[in-house]
Write an enzyme that holds these catalytic residues in place. Structure first.
Site, PDB file in Angstrom:
ATOM      1  N   GLU A  72      37.626 -30.956  14.445  1.00 52.24           N
ATOM      2  CA  GLU A  72      36.449 -29.842  14.462  1.00 52.24           C
ATOM      3  C   GLU A  72      36.935 -28.772  15.288  1.00 52.24           C
ATOM      4  O   GLU A  72      37.167 -28.802  16.768  1.00 52.24           O
ATOM      5  CB  GLU A  72      35.277 -30.603  15.268  1.00 52.24           C
ATOM      6  CG  GLU A  72      34.593 -31.539  14.397  1.00 52.24           C
ATOM      7  CD  GLU A  72      33.739 -31.149  13.351  1.00 52.24           C
ATOM      8  OE1 GLU A  72      33.490 -30.139  13.220  1.00 52.24           O
ATOM      9  OE2 GLU A  72      33.202 -32.233  12.524  1.00 52.24           O
ATOM     10  N   ARG A  95      26.810 -25.952   2.899  1.00 52.33           N
ATOM     11  CA  ARG A  95      27.504 -27.084   3.271  1.00 52.33           C
ATOM     12  C   ARG A  95      28.164 -27.810   1.924  1.00 52.33           C
ATOM     13  O   ARG A  95      29.521 -28.043   2.091  1.00 52.33           O
ATOM     14  CB  ARG A  95      26.983 -28.066   3.943  1.00 52.33           C
ATOM     15  CG  ARG A  95      27.597 -29.244   4.253  1.00 52.33           C
ATOM     16  CD  ARG A  95      26.738 -30.274   5.385  1.00 52.33           C
ATOM     17  NE  ARG A  95      27.252 -31.537   5.439  1.00 52.33           N
ATOM     18  CZ  ARG A  95      27.915 -31.966   6.646  1.00 52.33           C
ATOM     19  NH1 ARG A  95      28.020 -31.181   7.543  1.00 52.33           N
ATOM     20  NH2 ARG A  95      28.124 -33.347   6.799  1.00 52.33           N
ATOM     21  N   TYR A 125      29.557 -38.935  15.541  1.00 53.48           N
ATOM     22  CA  TYR A 125      28.239 -39.314  14.947  1.00 53.48           C
ATOM     23  C   TYR A 125      29.114 -40.433  13.919  1.00 53.48           C
ATOM     24  O   TYR A 125      30.031 -40.347  13.541  1.00 53.48           O
ATOM     25  CB  TYR A 125      27.298 -38.614  14.419  1.00 53.48           C
ATOM     26  CG  TYR A 125      27.677 -37.415  13.797  1.00 53.48           C
ATOM     27  CD1 TYR A 125      28.556 -37.471  12.476  1.00 53.48           C
ATOM     28  CD2 TYR A 125      27.387 -36.101  14.163  1.00 53.48           C
ATOM     29  CE1 TYR A 125      28.795 -36.466  11.614  1.00 53.48           C
ATOM     30  CE2 TYR A 125      27.828 -34.937  13.315  1.00 53.48           C
ATOM     31  CZ  TYR A 125      28.482 -35.121  12.054  1.00 53.48           C
ATOM     32  OH  TYR A 125      28.906 -33.953  11.403  1.00 53.48           O
ATOM     33  N   HIS A 163      33.595 -28.472   3.921  1.00 49.46           N
ATOM     34  CA  HIS A 163      32.230 -28.019   4.186  1.00 49.46           C
ATOM     35  C   HIS A 163      32.109 -26.494   3.856  1.00 49.46           C
ATOM     36  O   HIS A 163      33.008 -25.924   4.927  1.00 49.46           O
ATOM     37  CB  HIS A 163      31.717 -28.442   5.452  1.00 49.46           C
ATOM     38  CG  HIS A 163      31.406 -29.977   5.245  1.00 49.46           C
ATOM     39  ND1 HIS A 163      31.443 -30.764   6.677  1.00 49.46           N
ATOM     40  CD2 HIS A 163      30.958 -30.906   4.500  1.00 49.46           C
ATOM     41  CE1 HIS A 163      31.168 -32.034   6.393  1.00 49.46           C
ATOM     42  NE2 HIS A 163      30.897 -32.058   5.154  1.00 49.46           N
ATOM     43  N   ALA A 164      31.642 -25.838   3.026  1.00 46.33           N
ATOM     44  CA  ALA A 164      31.712 -24.683   2.650  1.00 46.33           C
ATOM     45  C   ALA A 164      31.566 -23.435   3.755  1.00 46.33           C
ATOM     46  O   ALA A 164      32.283 -22.531   3.898  1.00 46.33           O
ATOM     47  CB  ALA A 164      30.740 -24.254   1.565  1.00 46.33           C
ATOM     48  N   ARG A 165      30.724 -23.851   4.616  1.00 46.60           N
ATOM     49  CA  ARG A 165      29.964 -22.876   5.580  1.00 46.60           C
ATOM     50  C   ARG A 165      30.921 -22.846   6.851  1.00 46.60           C
ATOM     51  O   ARG A 165      30.924 -21.862   7.684  1.00 46.60           O
ATOM     52  CB  ARG A 165      28.875 -23.254   6.188  1.00 46.60           C
ATOM     53  CG  ARG A 165      28.647 -24.398   6.871  1.00 46.60           C
ATOM     54  CD  ARG A 165      27.354 -24.594   6.987  1.00 46.60           C
ATOM     55  NE  ARG A 165      27.318 -26.433   7.692  1.00 46.60           N
ATOM     56  CZ  ARG A 165      26.037 -26.933   7.800  1.00 46.60           C
ATOM     57  NH1 ARG A 165      24.824 -26.260   7.180  1.00 46.60           N
ATOM     58  NH2 ARG A 165      25.898 -28.192   8.467  1.00 46.60           N
ATOM     59  N   GLU A 166      32.160 -23.623   7.132  1.00 46.96           N
ATOM     60  CA  GLU A 166      33.154 -23.716   8.030  1.00 46.96           C
ATOM     61  C   GLU A 166      34.442 -22.835   7.606  1.00 46.96           C
ATOM     62  O   GLU A 166      35.402 -23.273   7.803  1.00 46.96           O
ATOM     63  CB  GLU A 166      33.322 -25.199   8.292  1.00 46.96           C
ATOM     64  CG  GLU A 166      32.260 -26.043   8.861  1.00 46.96           C
ATOM     65  CD  GLU A 166      32.517 -27.686   8.619  1.00 46.96           C
ATOM     66  OE1 GLU A 166      33.694 -27.901   8.312  1.00 46.96           O
ATOM     67  OE2 GLU A 166      31.491 -28.364   8.687  1.00 46.96           O
ATOM     68  N   HIS A 209      37.600 -29.011  10.105  1.00 47.57           N
ATOM     69  CA  HIS A 209      36.128 -28.690   9.979  1.00 47.57           C
ATOM     70  C   HIS A 209      35.788 -27.534  11.241  1.00 47.57           C
ATOM     71  O   HIS A 209      36.834 -27.114  12.037  1.00 47.57           O
ATOM     72  CB  HIS A 209      35.403 -29.967  10.306  1.00 47.57           C
ATOM     73  CG  HIS A 209      35.288 -31.003   9.373  1.00 47.57           C
ATOM     74  ND1 HIS A 209      34.441 -31.130   8.559  1.00 47.57           N
ATOM     75  CD2 HIS A 209      36.276 -31.978   8.970  1.00 47.57           C
ATOM     76  CE1 HIS A 209      34.631 -32.152   7.648  1.00 47.57           C
ATOM     77  NE2 HIS A 209      35.688 -32.626   7.948  1.00 47.57           N
ATOM     78  N   SER A 210      34.643 -27.329  11.378  1.00 45.20           N
ATOM     79  CA  SER A 210      33.952 -26.906  12.585  1.00 45.20           C
ATOM     80  C   SER A 210      32.272 -27.087  12.585  1.00 45.20           C
ATOM     81  O   SER A 210      32.071 -27.411  11.625  1.00 45.20           O
ATOM     82  CB  SER A 210      34.406 -25.351  12.652  1.00 45.20           C
ATOM     83  OG  SER A 210      33.323 -24.698  11.619  1.00 45.20           O
ATOM     84  N   TYR A 211      32.026 -27.215  13.899  1.00 45.81           N
ATOM     85  CA  TYR A 211      32.511 -26.944  14.982  1.00 45.81           C
ATOM     86  C   TYR A 211      32.149 -27.854  16.160  1.00 45.81           C
ATOM     87  O   TYR A 211      31.458 -28.802  15.635  1.00 45.81           O
ATOM     88  CB  TYR A 211      31.873 -25.598  15.590  1.00 45.81           C
ATOM     89  CG  TYR A 211      30.092 -25.600  15.624  1.00 45.81           C
ATOM     90  CD1 TYR A 211      29.756 -26.139  16.801  1.00 45.81           C
ATOM     91  CD2 TYR A 211      29.365 -25.593  14.552  1.00 45.81           C
ATOM     92  CE1 TYR A 211      28.203 -26.299  17.006  1.00 45.81           C
ATOM     93  CE2 TYR A 211      27.944 -25.766  14.705  1.00 45.81           C
ATOM     94  CZ  TYR A 211      27.482 -25.984  16.007  1.00 45.81           C
ATOM     95  OH  TYR A 211      26.162 -26.237  16.046  1.00 45.81           O
ATOM     96  N   ASN A 220      32.277 -34.763   2.285  1.00 52.53           N
ATOM     97  CA  ASN A 220      32.902 -35.685   3.213  1.00 52.53           C
ATOM     98  C   ASN A 220      32.163 -36.805   3.570  1.00 52.53           C
ATOM     99  O   ASN A 220      32.067 -37.406   4.438  1.00 52.53           O
ATOM    100  CB  ASN A 220      33.084 -34.761   4.533  1.00 52.53           C
ATOM    101  CG  ASN A 220      34.023 -35.385   5.524  1.00 52.53           C
ATOM    102  OD1 ASN A 220      35.051 -35.963   5.158  1.00 52.53           O
ATOM    103  ND2 ASN A 220      33.549 -35.531   6.834  1.00 52.53           N
ATOM    104  N   ARG A 221      31.094 -37.209   2.344  1.00 58.63           N
ATOM    105  CA  ARG A 221      30.430 -38.534   2.409  1.00 58.63           C
ATOM    106  C   ARG A 221      30.566 -39.276   0.942  1.00 58.63           C
ATOM    107  O   ARG A 221      30.076 -40.079   0.802  1.00 58.63           O
ATOM    108  CB  ARG A 221      28.852 -38.286   2.654  1.00 58.63           C
ATOM    109  CG  ARG A 221      28.628 -37.619   4.093  1.00 58.63           C
ATOM    110  CD  ARG A 221      28.803 -38.390   5.214  1.00 58.63           C
ATOM    111  NE  ARG A 221      28.334 -37.737   6.348  1.00 58.63           N
ATOM    112  CZ  ARG A 221      29.031 -36.955   7.095  1.00 58.63           C
ATOM    113  NH1 ARG A 221      30.329 -36.740   6.517  1.00 58.63           N
ATOM    114  NH2 ARG A 221      28.396 -36.568   8.196  1.00 58.63           N
TER     115      ARG A 221
END
Length: 378
Positions: A338, A193, A315, A128-131, A263-265, A210-211
């Site tokens: 995470e 993301r 989740y 995920h790009a923003r992490e 990942h984060s967070y 990631n989906r």
């Protein structure tokens, strides 16, 4: 639920929450997200690094170009341990470049007898790009393994026991997009993301990598809306990035016994399944490894992590990477981690937390590797 509100909507939104029949309670976590982003002047490093080695600042966030140059530097600096590999190219034709760490020593069983085939580990970040903290943590850990190989007996042993395939940035196009400047102090979209492929809807780009995996694809916790952050793609493996990684892991699944998707967070150390809250038959074997990692991690700075399976811990998320590596590629010790924090900064974790995150995550991972070693080299 964490949500961001534009300045002009703050008053009306808080009024809505207060006037709702259930009077929804809320806390303001960050008063000004834009100001936090502005402080992350990625391309304008005005402050000196406090943790600099090999001409690379390990306490700073870096561009994709910097990271790829760092990989080359590691190969040059540690030629007997490090080599580079390329999984393939992204949608926008960027190299998906990784670092392999491998010693010439044979792995051994508990009784000291050598084994014929050394087992392997795969870690990746930035799916995920923003992490941003996930690539930075991979970089910190990889450098520590290399620079301490001849100094730390634990690291020496574990580097001799496993080969390591490390892909610091999985989603290279998305990561580059979060780093791109629109104006002097503004990023195009720091919180992007997904990948950057075209979809059937103009101006809605990318799928959630990631989906996008071909295991319980696009069931719960995923969207078929191309504009959604959890868009699963037009079909399983529609994204070239997930295809490339799956092929690489598939080609090495006779040796890869351990996978981590950083990942984060949220500070979670998780195992399959993600597509359901139910646990797999081998959950205890996997989760005991998580417990060992979380205990060792927490002993460094007291950072508290929670462990469990993905669907019940954070989740439901179908079509995710870890379910595929476990369910299809048969990588038993597959984990989604995470990293820091629990929401104070979220995806915008300050640079002064990069080194502490790396140090505690390394401690957790070393403990997990010892645990895995006991099962694969029994």
């Amino acid at each position: 639920i964490d949500i961001s509100i534009p300045p002009e909507a703050i008053d009306s939104f808080s009024e809505y929450l207060s006037s709702n029949d259930d009077k929804i309670k809320y806390d303001v976590v960050m008063n000004d997200i834009g100001a936090v982003i502005d402080r992350q002047k990625l391309l304008h490093k005005l402050l000196p690094s406090t943790f600099n080695a090999d001409d690379f600042a390990y306490d700073k966030y870096h561009t994709l170009e910097d990271i790829h140059a760092w990989i080359d530097k590691m190969v040059q600096t540690y030629p007997t341990l490090a080599s580079t590999f390329t999984v393939g190219q992204s949608y926008e034709k960027r190299d998906m470049k990784g670092l392999k760490i491998s010693s010439s020593k044979l792995a051994t069983k508990r009784d000291g007898t050598p084994v014929n085939q050394k087992k392997a580990v795969w870690w990746d970040g930035g799916i995920h790009a923003r992490e941003w903290i996930s690539p930075a943590t991979n970089i910190f850990i990889a450098h520590t393994l290399l620079s301490n190989y001849s100094k730390d007996p634990t690291i020496t042993h574990l580097v001799d026991q496993f080969d390591y395939y490390i892909l610091p940035v999985f989603n290279v196009d998305g990561y580059a997009y979060t780093c791109r400047k629109k104006y002097f102090f503004l990023f195009t979209d720091r919180l992007w993301r997904k990948t950057r492929s075209k979809t059937i809807i103009p101006l809605c780009f990318g799928a959630d990598p990631n989906r996008n995996w071909d295991y319980k694809w696009c069931e719960g916790g995923a969207s078929r809306d191309p504009c959604s952050d959890t868009y699963c793609g037009g079909k399983p493996f529609s994204e070239i990035e997930t295809v490339q990684v799956s092929k690489f892991i598939g080609a090495h699944n006779d040796t890869i016994v351990h996978y981590i998707n950083f990942h984060s967070y949220s500070q979670l150390w998780m195992t399959p399944w993600g597509y359901t809250t139910k646990k797999p038959d081998q959950f205890k074997l996997q989760d005991d490894g998580s417990a060992a990692a979380v205990d060792a991690l927490g002993a460094v700075f007291g950072t508290q992590y929670v462990h469990g399976n993905i669907g019940a811990t954070i989740y439901v998320a179908s079509g995710n990477t870890v379910d595929w590596t476990s369910g299809t590629a048969n990588v038993t010790f597959s984990y989604a981690v995470e990293l820091r924090d629990t929401g104070e900064y979220g995806f915008l974790l300050p640079e002064d937390q990069i080194i502490p995150t790396g140090q505690e995550t390394l401690a957790g991972e070393l403990a997990l590797l010892k645990y895995i070693e006991g099962h694969v080299y029994a």
